[in-house]
Structures are given as structure tokens and as C-alpha cells.
Design an enzyme around this catalytic site. Structure first.
Site, PDB file in Angstrom:
ATOM      1  N   GLU A   1      35.472   3.455  87.512  1.00  0.00           N
ATOM      2  CA  GLU A   1      36.030   3.014  86.231  1.00  0.00           C
ATOM      3  C   GLU A   1      34.981   2.261  85.420  1.00  0.00           C
ATOM      4  OE1 GLU A   1      38.771   4.078  85.261  1.00  0.00           O
ATOM      5  OE2 GLU A   1      39.968   4.571  87.042  1.00  0.00           O
TER       6      GLU A   1
ATOM      7  N   CYS B   1      46.085  -2.387  88.305  1.00  0.00           N
ATOM      8  CA  CYS B   1      44.659  -2.207  88.601  1.00  0.00           C
ATOM      9  C   CYS B   1      43.795  -2.618  87.418  1.00  0.00           C
ATOM     10  CB  CYS B   1      44.364  -0.756  88.986  1.00  0.00           C
ATOM     11  SG  CYS B   1      45.029  -0.326  90.593  1.00  0.00           S
TER      12      CYS B   1
ATOM     13  N   HIS C   1      39.123   3.938  91.604  1.00  0.00           N
ATOM     14  CA  HIS C   1      40.411   4.545  91.946  1.00  0.00           C
ATOM     15  C   HIS C   1      40.191   5.732  92.894  1.00  0.00           C
ATOM     16  CE1 HIS C   1      42.886   2.795  88.481  1.00  0.00           C
ATOM     17  NE2 HIS C   1      43.656   2.648  89.547  1.00  0.00           N
TER      18      HIS C   1
HETATM   19  N1  PCA Z   1      47.118   1.424  91.928  1.00  0.00           N
HETATM   20  C1  PCA Z   1      47.827   0.832  90.798  1.00  0.00           C
HETATM   21  C2  PCA Z   1      48.121  -0.566  91.204  1.00  0.00           C
HETATM   22  C3  PCA Z   1      47.853  -0.634  92.664  1.00  0.00           C
HETATM   23  C4  PCA Z   1      47.154   0.611  92.998  1.00  0.00           C
HETATM   24  O1  PCA Z   1      46.683   0.893  94.108  1.00  0.00           O
HETATM   25  C5  PCA Z   1      47.121   1.018  89.464  1.00  0.00           C
HETATM   26  O2  PCA Z   1      46.377   2.001  89.304  1.00  0.00           O
HETATM   27  O3  PCA Z   1      47.301   0.200  88.574  1.00  0.00           O
END
Ligand code: PCA
Length: 210
Positions: A82, A145, A169
Site C-alpha cells: 500500500e 486497515c 494487504h
Molecule cells: N483487513 C481489514 C481490517 C482488518 C484486516 O485484516 C481492512 O482491510 O481494513
């Protein structure tokens, strides 16, 4: 060469899932004794109120050169590095406290967004050279996140806590796609773990430039 100290975080399961791949990755990495001196780990609840607060508390206690935050992004095909932490909340889904925040800025006095200074194109190449699907993503979403990514990035810029940060992610694990739409993408744990370890190694071994 001086090694960096890295804080790695992961999340508990959320929205009815029985696992979160980021938690499993975190636990596997935590068990690796060869990394003991270079990393600390922190498992976070999927909570707008608690996750960022816990993470900032940890940053005040330790001195970290790099913060790597891991989370699940169901529906994505690749490991997503990200690039941007956005000063924005946008969700219709509640967190695990049952709280659904209103759409709007996270911190109205702060920058609109922060961009990571970490070398994401190099990390993407590192992964792709090992046949691990990876991408640079321009949105960590509008949920928990992105919320922690923004809070950590703001703390780095405003308070000098830690030095650099990146949110990563990961897709669903194959077993999480059972009962979901045909073709829902997933990645095997081995491949995810190999990818995250490559990034971690790159983050640890990069000499401190200042
Ligand atoms: N993914 C979520 C919150 C916790 C996670 O593992 C997100 O992408 O916001």
C-alpha cells in the site's frame, strides 16, 4: 552493518471469518528465533477505537526503524503493497466492536494523505522475481486497515515515532473462499509467507542511512 528494528502487526479475524491470514503470518514469523532480535510483533483487534491506540502505545515504548502492518484484503489476487495512507473513513460495515463510523476524515487537522517512503517498486520486483504475485496499491480502503496506516503515518510525520511504515494487504487463504462466489481469489499460505519474509528481510537488512 547495523540492522533495523521492525515492528510487525497483524489482525484478528473480522466480519464472520474464522481466521485472518495476517494473524497466521504474524504468529509464524514470531516463532522464528532467528528474527528475535530484529522484530517485535503485535496482534490487533479489528476495532477503530482500539487498534490505532494500541499500535501508537507500542510505538511509544519501542524504537522502531520500520513498521510493517499486515491485513487481509478479501477479493484481491496479489500481495498489495500500500503506497498511500488516506485521511478518510468510508465504510458501511461495522468493526468487531459493532461500531460503524461515519464517512469523513480521520483527523481534520492533518494532511489528506501520507505516502510511504519505503521502496515499494523494489519490493514488488523482489516478490515477482520469486513468482509471488505482488502489486503496488493506491488504496488501503476506508476501513480499519487504512485507519491504522494513517494513524501510524501521521505519528511518524508529526511526532517522529518510528521512521518508516508500510501496510501490506494479503488475499484470502484458499479455505476462506469456501461458500463465497466462484472464482474468489486466494493465495496459499506458503506463498504469502515467503513474500512477507522477503519484504521483512529487505526491511531489516537495509542499512540505516542517517
Ligand atoms: N483487513 C481489514 C481490517 C482488518 C484486516 O485484516 C481492512 O482491510 O481494513
Amino acid at each position: 552493518m547495523k540492522h533495523k528494528k521492525v515492528l510487525i502487526t497483524g489482525f484478528l479475524p473480522f466480519l464472520g471469518e474464522s481466521l485472518n491470514p495476517s494473524q497466521i503470518l504474524l504468529e509464524n514469523i514470531k516463532r522464528d528465533l532467528s528474527l528475535q532480535d530484529q522484530i517485535d510483533t503485535l496482534l490487533l483487534p479489528v476495532s477503530f477505537q482500539q487498534a490505532g491506540a494500541l499500535l501508537l502505545q507500542q510505538l511509544k515504548q519501542g524504537r522502531y526503524d520500520v513498521v510493517l502492518m499486515l491485513g487481509q484484503a478479501g477479493g484481491r489476487k496479489r500481495i498489495s503493497l500500500e503506497q498511500v495512507a488516506l485521511n478518510w473513513i468510508e465504510t458501511e460495515k461495522p468493526d468487531e466492536d459493532g461500531f460503524t463510523p461515519q464517512r469523513g476524515p480521520i483527523a481534520s487537522q492533518s494532511e489528506s494523505a501520507y505516502f510511504t517512503a519505503l521502496p515499494l517498486p523494489q519490493w514488488q520486483k523482489l516478490l515477482e522475481d520469486q513468482q509471488i504475485p505482488a502489486e503496488i496499491s493506491l488504496s488501503a480502503g476506508g476501513y480499519v486497515c487504512n485507519h491504522i496506516y494513517f494513524q501510524v503515518s501521521a505519528a511518524i510525520h508529526q511526532q517522529g515515532l518510528a521512521t518508516q511504515a508500510c501496510f501490506i494487504h494479503v488475499p484470502y487463504l484458499p479455505e476462506q473462499t469456501v461458500g463465497k462466489a466462484t472464482g474468489t481469489p486466494a493465495m496459499e499460505l506458503d506463498q504469502m509467507e515467503k513474500g512477507i519474509r522477503l519484504v521483512l528481510k529487505a526491511a531489516i537488512n537495509k542499512p540505516i542511512s542517517k
